[in-house]
Design an enzyme around this catalytic site. Structure first.
Site, short mmCIF file in Angstrom:
data_model
loop_
_atom_site.label_atom_id
_atom_site.label_comp_id
_atom_site.label_asym_id
_atom_site.label_seq_id
_atom_site.Cartn_x
_atom_site.Cartn_y
_atom_site.Cartn_z
CB ALA A 56 -0.91 -0.01 1.23
N GLY A 99 0.21 -5.48 0.17
CA GLY A 99 -0.92 -5.55 -0.76
C GLY A 99 -0.55 -6.16 -2.09
CD GLU A 102 -3.01 -8.38 1.85
OE1 GLU A 102 -3.68 -8.75 2.84
OE2 GLU A 102 -2.74 -7.18 1.61
CD GLU A 122 0.73 -6.54 5.10
OE1 GLU A 122 0.12 -6.49 4.03
OE2 GLU A 122 1.49 -7.50 5.42
#
Length: 248
Positions: A56, A99, A102, A122
């Site tokens: 992110a 992200g 993911e 994270e």
């Protein structure tokens, strides 16, 4: 578009393809347009040679309050991505972190360059994965391996990802994108209705009990049996010729 294959390229090099809200909106829009196009039978999501997506946008996230998170959640964008009915392939080279990892895990298949590096870091920022990382890692690699990766934030390479069942193909440094496109073309040559039904059936294995999954598989099998492509495929097999699938 390459034949019946749609290609989405993440292109935010100044931020290592960090998944900002704007980039996510563009990606979702592109995927949904391909998904709505009957000529597109498989979608490849790729980054650059150096980076797939480095998570992110941390600078923007650092300034967000809890109220911002609750009222401007990106969860809707991720949900729209995972609702794509067309098979998706992540073509990963370089970093696929947070992200980005993911995003790759959420695709139906993953082709990785030998340079690829995955991870869910994270925890090192005081948060946890929020776009499916904990769930998909646990389902693919098992609880104990997922716990290690999520709780430590350790990165892992393409070969380890393949051993864990997260990656389908590990390609050479300069061949990763072509390898992903070739896999997509192979999928695109199959009968498109049967491919979509098969995708639904496999997904139900993650989302339901065995009994419910078997029932769903049978229902989808019966739908496939009712298609013109099924008739063509079986006739072509018996007549020893190449089938001409029309998506009907």
């Amino acid at each position: 578009m390459d034949g019946h294959v749609g290609l989405c390229r993440l292109n935010r090099p100044e931020a290592r393809n960090a998944l900002s809200p704007d980039l996510m909106a563009e990606l979702v829009g592109a995927v949904e347009r391909f998904d709505a196009d009957p000529e597109v039978r498989c979608i490849v999501i790729a980054g650059s040679d150096e980076v797939f997506a480095a998570g992110a946008d941390i600078k923007a996230m650092s300034e967000r309050s809890l109220q911002d998170v609750l009222t401007h959640s990106t969860a809707a964008a991720w949900k729209r991505l995972w609702e794509c009915r067309t098979p998706t392939i992540a073509a990963v080279s370089g970093w696929a972190l947070g992200g980005g990892c993911e995003l790759a895990l959420g695709c139906d298949m993953v082709v990785a360059s030998e340079t690829a590096e995955f991870g869910q870091p994270e925890i090192t920022l005081g948060i946890i994965p929020g776009a499916g990382g904990t769930q998909r890692l646990a389902r693919a690699a098992g609880k104990h391996r997922a716990m290690e990766l999520v709780l430590t934030g350790r990165r892992f390479d393409a070969l380890e990802a393949q051993r864990m069942g997260l990656v389908n193909v590990v390609a050479r440094k300069r061949e990763w994108l072509e390898s992903a496109l070739e896999l997509a073309r192979r999928v695109a040559r199959r009968p498109p209705l049967a491919v979509r039904l098969a995708k639904q059936a496999v997904e139900s294995a993650d989302e339901t009990s065995l009994a419910a999954g078997l029932e769903q598989e049978r229902r989808l099998y019966e739908l496939a049996m009712a298609t013109e492509d099924r008739v063509e495929g079986m006739r072509a097999f018996l007549e020893k010729r190449k089938p001409e699938f029309r998506g009907r």
